[in-house]
Design an enzyme around this catalytic site. Sequence first.
Site, mmCIF file in Angstrom:
data_model
loop_
_atom_site.group_PDB
_atom_site.id
_atom_site.type_symbol
_atom_site.label_atom_id
_atom_site.label_comp_id
_atom_site.label_asym_id
_atom_site.label_seq_id
_atom_site.Cartn_x
_atom_site.Cartn_y
_atom_site.Cartn_z
ATOM 1 N N LYS A 121 -32.410 3.486 11.052
ATOM 2 C CA LYS A 121 -33.309 3.965 12.129
ATOM 3 C C LYS A 121 -34.824 4.137 11.848
ATOM 4 C CE LYS A 121 -30.675 8.157 11.100
ATOM 5 N NZ LYS A 121 -31.117 8.411 9.748
ATOM 6 N N LYS A 132 -29.452 -3.521 5.754
ATOM 7 C CA LYS A 132 -28.623 -2.949 6.639
ATOM 8 C C LYS A 132 -29.215 -2.436 7.909
ATOM 9 C CE LYS A 132 -28.569 2.194 5.621
ATOM 10 N NZ LYS A 132 -27.978 3.296 5.620
ATOM 11 N N LYS A 178 -35.737 4.492 -3.058
ATOM 12 C CA LYS A 178 -36.207 5.480 -2.131
ATOM 13 C C LYS A 178 -37.668 5.968 -2.679
ATOM 14 C CE LYS A 178 -33.229 6.234 1.710
ATOM 15 N NZ LYS A 178 -32.933 7.010 2.960
#
Length: 331
Positions: free
Chosen positions: A197, A194, A111
């Site tokens: 959202k 994956k 990230k």
Amino acid sequence: MKRILSGIQPTNTLTLGNYLGAIKNWVGMQHESECFLFIADLHALTNPPEPEALRANTREVAATYIACGIDPEHAAIFVQSQIPAHAELSWLFSCLTPIGWLNRMTQFKDKSGKDKDAANAGLYVYPILMAADILLYHPSHVPVGEDQKQHLELARDVAGAFNRKYDVEHFKLPEPAIFGPATRIMSLRDGSKKMSKSDASDMSRINLTDDADTIANKIKKATSDSEMLPDNLAALEGRTEARNLINIYAALADITPEKVLAQFAGQGFGKFKPALAELCVEKLAPISTRLHALMQDTAALDALLAKGAARANTVAEKTLVDCKRIMGLLV
Ligand code: AQP
């Protein structure tokens, strides 16, 4: 009785992945366990959102838990930042966590992007806050997805470090709660990623607020292939997108992927996708209707969150005070 602790970041509207991989499992466990379910707004700050969006998403995640079937009379549903003990215990744990443990965390590597020095410190110490989230409630089990296993391991290491340093048996090591095989839902556009959202493409995911037409359109456009469905799972090897759509059907219908294949073997996606869309709409429509209704009355939602926070705070505050006393802080 088992005690369960889990949470989701309010970074956007929740997806089918969050539902099938997390919330649906909590719903199944809530009556045989004591549940502490939080909205991880402090974690969401590691990629600072717009304040108004964060406020709205925080309420929407709480409403989603309830719309999916979590009973707020039974489970304590609360907002992480409303329990000061999370941030405070996180500092106490920071002073017991070697930097080397944080350097091993793959999520920070993923990230933080190319320029690690520019990433904020919150993203780096995120696993310590997660250890505090967990250990404050002395849970017996923590439901975790594949991607969060390393963080639970760190929480167990921090608990061990605390117990050893102060020669106490204060923290029991929480166990991971593992669910069925179909719990990792992949992106509808790329079967190697994956469903997330915060993916840039809305077409990559089904949001729990999507209407029937949007769901049908996203499934129709989902990446698949031109082969027929086989009658056994081994024959789906290498067909990641096809496997993902089968998994979604199985998880929604509460049957095994093998059973789905038994039903659709010999058919192509032209037949399978409309059946999947129909099932998806059937299962999600009641959730989005309830979610919409709950969001109309934010005062009632805030009152439920205040009740959940009061219950959580009683447990969290006691753990914090015990830790401070053990560590030699005046309490
Ligand atoms: N695609 C998924 N399949 C199965 N489970 C999933 N979860 C998330 N996506 C899937 C599970 O949902 C819980 C909470 O996730 P989170 O929001 O705290 O963080 P995340 O795992 O990083 O989820 P997202 O949607 O990808 O969020 P963003 O985009 O904000 O990073 C966890 O139990 C997770 O396993």
